[in-house]
Design a protein around this motif. Structure first.
Motif, mmCIF file in Angstrom:
data_model
loop_
_atom_site.group_PDB
_atom_site.id
_atom_site.type_symbol
_atom_site.label_atom_id
_atom_site.label_comp_id
_atom_site.label_asym_id
_atom_site.label_seq_id
_atom_site.Cartn_x
_atom_site.Cartn_y
_atom_site.Cartn_z
ATOM 1 N N TRP A 1 10.180 9.061 7.753
ATOM 2 C CA TRP A 1 8.746 9.184 7.935
ATOM 3 C C TRP A 1 8.487 10.229 9.023
ATOM 4 O O TRP A 1 9.385 10.609 9.773
ATOM 5 C CB TRP A 1 8.094 7.858 8.328
ATOM 6 C CG TRP A 1 8.554 7.331 9.668
ATOM 7 C CD1 TRP A 1 9.660 6.594 9.921
ATOM 8 C CD2 TRP A 1 7.917 7.552 10.930
ATOM 9 N NE1 TRP A 1 9.772 6.319 11.260
ATOM 10 C CE2 TRP A 1 8.707 6.894 11.901
ATOM 11 C CE3 TRP A 1 6.776 8.213 11.340
ATOM 12 C CZ2 TRP A 1 8.377 6.900 13.259
ATOM 13 C CZ3 TRP A 1 6.443 8.214 12.688
ATOM 14 C CH2 TRP A 1 7.242 7.553 13.628
ATOM 15 N N GLU B 1 4.943 11.975 11.560
ATOM 16 C CA GLU B 1 3.550 11.857 11.970
ATOM 17 C C GLU B 1 2.820 13.138 11.615
ATOM 18 O O GLU B 1 3.247 14.229 12.012
ATOM 19 C CB GLU B 1 3.462 11.598 13.472
ATOM 20 C CG GLU B 1 2.068 11.270 13.968
ATOM 21 C CD GLU B 1 2.044 10.963 15.448
ATOM 22 O OE1 GLU B 1 1.827 11.909 16.229
ATOM 23 O OE2 GLU B 1 2.262 9.790 15.817
ATOM 24 N N ASP B 2 1.732 13.026 10.866
ATOM 25 C CA ASP B 2 1.034 14.234 10.433
ATOM 26 C C ASP B 2 0.078 14.731 11.513
ATOM 27 O O ASP B 2 0.020 14.189 12.623
ATOM 28 C CB ASP B 2 0.331 14.005 9.098
ATOM 29 C CG ASP B 2 -0.892 13.099 9.209
ATOM 30 O OD1 ASP B 2 -1.275 12.684 10.334
ATOM 31 O OD2 ASP B 2 -1.504 12.784 8.158
ATOM 32 N N ARG C 1 -2.958 14.447 11.832
ATOM 33 C CA ARG C 1 -3.991 13.489 12.231
ATOM 34 C C ARG C 1 -3.389 12.277 12.936
ATOM 35 O O ARG C 1 -4.054 11.270 13.130
ATOM 36 C CB ARG C 1 -4.768 13.041 10.994
ATOM 37 C CG ARG C 1 -5.554 14.163 10.322
ATOM 38 C CD ARG C 1 -6.184 13.694 9.034
ATOM 39 N NE ARG C 1 -6.930 14.758 8.377
ATOM 40 C CZ ARG C 1 -7.424 14.690 7.145
ATOM 41 N NH1 ARG C 1 -7.230 13.581 6.427
ATOM 42 N NH2 ARG C 1 -8.080 15.702 6.613
ATOM 43 N N HIS C 2 -2.091 12.407 13.283
ATOM 44 C CA HIS C 2 -1.358 11.342 13.977
ATOM 45 C C HIS C 2 -1.235 10.082 13.127
ATOM 46 O O HIS C 2 -1.212 8.971 13.647
ATOM 47 C CB HIS C 2 -2.015 11.024 15.333
ATOM 48 C CG HIS C 2 -2.169 12.233 16.215
ATOM 49 N ND1 HIS C 2 -1.091 12.885 16.783
ATOM 50 C CD2 HIS C 2 -3.270 12.917 16.593
ATOM 51 C CE1 HIS C 2 -1.533 13.918 17.479
ATOM 52 N NE2 HIS C 2 -2.853 13.966 17.377
ATOM 53 N N ARG C 3 -1.130 10.308 11.831
ATOM 54 C CA ARG C 3 -0.904 9.192 10.916
ATOM 55 C C ARG C 3 0.556 9.200 10.466
ATOM 56 O O ARG C 3 1.150 10.252 10.277
ATOM 57 C CB ARG C 3 -1.808 9.305 9.685
ATOM 58 C CG ARG C 3 -3.295 9.264 9.977
ATOM 59 C CD ARG C 3 -4.104 9.414 8.701
ATOM 60 N NE ARG C 3 -3.726 10.611 7.963
ATOM 61 C CZ ARG C 3 -4.338 11.041 6.864
ATOM 62 N NH1 ARG C 3 -5.367 10.342 6.372
ATOM 63 N NH2 ARG C 3 -3.943 12.130 6.255
ATOM 64 N N ARG C 4 1.095 8.028 10.272
ATOM 65 C CA ARG C 4 2.472 7.904 9.799
ATOM 66 C C ARG C 4 2.524 8.189 8.296
ATOM 67 O O ARG C 4 1.782 7.588 7.512
ATOM 68 C CB ARG C 4 2.993 6.497 10.088
ATOM 69 C CG ARG C 4 4.427 6.258 9.651
ATOM 70 C CD ARG C 4 4.886 4.903 10.127
ATOM 71 N NE ARG C 4 6.188 4.544 9.595
ATOM 72 C CZ ARG C 4 7.188 4.058 10.319
ATOM 73 N NH1 ARG C 4 7.021 3.881 11.617
ATOM 74 N NH2 ARG C 4 8.340 3.739 9.761
ATOM 75 N N VAL C 5 3.401 9.126 7.910
ATOM 76 C CA VAL C 5 3.547 9.514 6.505
ATOM 77 C C VAL C 5 4.970 9.188 6.068
ATOM 78 O O VAL C 5 5.942 9.628 6.685
ATOM 79 C CB VAL C 5 3.276 11.011 6.309
ATOM 80 C CG1 VAL C 5 3.488 11.415 4.852
ATOM 81 C CG2 VAL C 5 1.872 11.363 6.761
ATOM 82 N N ASP D 1 0.281 20.413 8.926
ATOM 83 C CA ASP D 1 -0.142 20.245 10.319
ATOM 84 C C ASP D 1 -1.432 21.016 10.551
ATOM 85 O O ASP D 1 -2.083 21.463 9.611
ATOM 86 C CB ASP D 1 0.964 20.695 11.285
ATOM 87 C CG ASP D 1 1.371 22.155 11.102
ATOM 88 O OD1 ASP D 1 0.583 22.929 10.503
ATOM 89 O OD2 ASP D 1 2.467 22.531 11.557
ATOM 90 N N GLN E 1 -2.270 22.875 6.353
ATOM 91 C CA GLN E 1 -2.322 21.497 5.883
ATOM 92 C C GLN E 1 -1.603 21.284 4.554
ATOM 93 O O GLN E 1 -1.532 20.161 4.058
ATOM 94 C CB GLN E 1 -3.785 21.046 5.784
ATOM 95 C CG GLN E 1 -4.462 21.013 7.150
ATOM 96 C CD GLN E 1 -5.901 20.555 7.090
ATOM 97 O OE1 GLN E 1 -6.361 20.074 6.057
ATOM 98 N NE2 GLN E 1 -6.619 20.692 8.197
#
Length: 490
Positions: free
Chosen positions: A17, A19-20, A22-26, A370, A374
């Motif tokens: 995984w 972190e994108d 937007r600081h979301r876990r992907v 990022d 994007q």
């Protein structure tokens, strides 16, 4: 993701995984993880294969010596028993259960417990760089009345002397890495054929000993080849003119000893073969795909004059870069010329051919989605295999740094976060369909610090503000090797 697959990935430094922007876990797709593990020589294509590979990873003795031991100068390291250290200078020291803290900086060998491994002793930190200012320039754009359609090393020497006389402490360049000799000429300095050798496009023909030794008629022919300056740089026109001119001058040059530098000989062989077969060795006849193949040796014999020619061009690059260094020194620059180290290489180029054994075949380096893109980025560059680097004592990485630092007062490391991890895009995947692979940052950063220390050079790490906190902390001193005040944000 299957827990066993995730555990196997973690054991081999493959992220499941990230972190994108937007600081979301992907989550990384399982098929990507399986593909990247395969590129590391780990079969994860079935539940049975995953179970077997995970059992093998867990069976590794975590207390055993790694294949390369990196320790900070002044620190000791426990061993499983007695051993003998063969120092870089040839001396030998018996050790009884511990690597002592007083081992000298450098590259040593340790024989212990029926194994022999590389030991690298690295500095605790680099000296604080001078507080100074300087110029950043793209050398190809720095033209003068003597340059041939683009800036050259003669222009750089003159500019460096002028800049130093006017108070500048450094000149930061674009990468001068070598590109392939066949047309069309690669225009991006960040996708080079080799990071260990120099692009002869930057040679000033008239500043060579061969030009001075040539008869007037030959010099007149050479002078007539000089292309005019235009609104845009025509790299193919410049290279065609310079190569022809240097071919005319080659008979006036001193012979190059091809036995003195095997890496240079191999690079020059690649250049001679690329002239005949193109700049991508992967499209060459299969019998030429390995530099040690018998067919390559035969081609080297047949193309001996071209091999000698391309080796000579590198000698000329060294001489003219020496003149640049001398100009910086004479002007009293506290740093001098700061060269730029690209993050990777064209996988079809000379380094991809010569160093294939320590590269991940088929991988393309890039970046995940990022703030800057994007959709993710695919730079098309080759990546080191971290396991192969360790198994070979980081020799290829060390040698690349040494050549990059030969004429440098400093080194800017492009995408310095790549010393910690790189985004690998496996074959057939899109830029967003990759994952991060971890490197041994202690080793990568420590070796960089050691070679910079030996060269007396400062190090600048590119930090765009998007790197992990561990990278910033490591560069500023949280890691064992500290690159003081050597981080810039661009």
């Amino acid at each position: 993701m299957n827990r066993r697959l995730a555990a196997l990935a973690n054991a081999h430094g493959v992220s499941t995984w990230y972190e994108d922007w937007r600081h979301r876990r992907v989550a990384v797709a399982p098929e990507t993880v399986v593909g990247v593990l395969g590129l590391l020589g780990v079969d994860a294509t079935s539940p049975t294969a995953i179970a077997d590979a995970l059992a093998a990873a867990r069976a590794v003795d975590r207390d055993a010596l790694p294949e390369t031991v990196v320790i900070t100068h002044g620190r000791s390291r426990a061993l499983s028993g007695p051993g003998v250290v063969t120092l870089e200078d040839g001396g030998r020291r018996a050790v009884d259960g511990v690597l002592p803290a007083d081992l000298p900086l450098g590259w040593h060998r340790l024989a212990c417990a029926d194994r022999e491994v590389t030991v690298v002793v690295v500095p605790r930190r680099l000296p604080v760089p001078p507080r100074t200012w300087g110029w950043m320039l793209q050398l190809y754009a720095l033209t003068s009345e003597r340059s041939w359609g683009m800036g050259d090393l003669g222009d750089l020497a003159e500019f460096t002397g002028w800049a130093g006389a006017n108070g500048a402490g450094l000149v930061l360049l674009n990468p001068l890495h070598a590109v392939g000799p066949a047309h069309p000429v690669a225009t991006s300095p960040y996708s080079p054929a080799s990071r260990r050798f120099v692009n002869p496009l930057y040679l000033r023909v008239g500043d060579t000993a061969a030009y001075r030794a040539a008869d007037p008629a030959t010099r007149a022919v050479v002078d007539a080849l000089r292309p005019d300056r235009g609104p845009l740089i025509d790299y193919d026109e410049v290279w065609a003119a310079k190569r022809h001119a240097l071919e005319l001058l080659h008979p006036y040059a001193q012979p190059v000893d091809l036995t003195a530098d095997p890496a240079l000989t191999s690079f020059a062989t690649w250049c001679a073969l690329a002239e005949r077969h193109g700049n991508d060795w992967r499209a060459w006849p299969a019998e030429l795909h390995h530099p040690d193949a018998p067919a390559v040796a035969e081609q080297r014999r047949q193309l001996a004059d071209r091999v000698s020619f391309y080796a000579w061009l590198q000698h000329l690059c060294d001489e003219q870069l020496d003149a640049v260094t001398a100009a910086a020194r004479s002007a009293g620059m506290p740093v001098g010329v700061v060269h730029d180290l690209a993050v990777g290489i064209d996988p079809g180029g000379a380094d991809g051919w010569q160093l294939a054994d320590v590269l991940a075949q088929g991988v393309r380096v890039g970046a995940p989605p990022d703030d800057f893109n994007q959709l993710g980025q695919d730079w098309g560059l080759a990546a080191w295999r971290p396991d192969r680097l360790a198994a070979t004592g980081y020799a290829a990485y060390r040698d690349m740094l040494r050549r990059a630092l030969r004429h440098a007062g400093g080194l800017r490391v492009d995408h310095v976060a790549g010393l910690w991890r790189l985004w690998w895009v496996p074959p057939g995947g899109g830029a967003a369909e990759g994952t991060y692979v971890r490197y041994d940052a202690e080793a990568m950063l420590g070796i960089l610090a050691l070679e910079a220390h030996r060269a007396g050079a400062v190090v600048v790490g590119e930090d765009l503000g998007t790197v992990q906190p561990a990278v910033t902390r490591g560069l500023r001193g949280a890691q064992h090797a500290r690159l003081d005040s050597a981080v810039v944000r661009a």
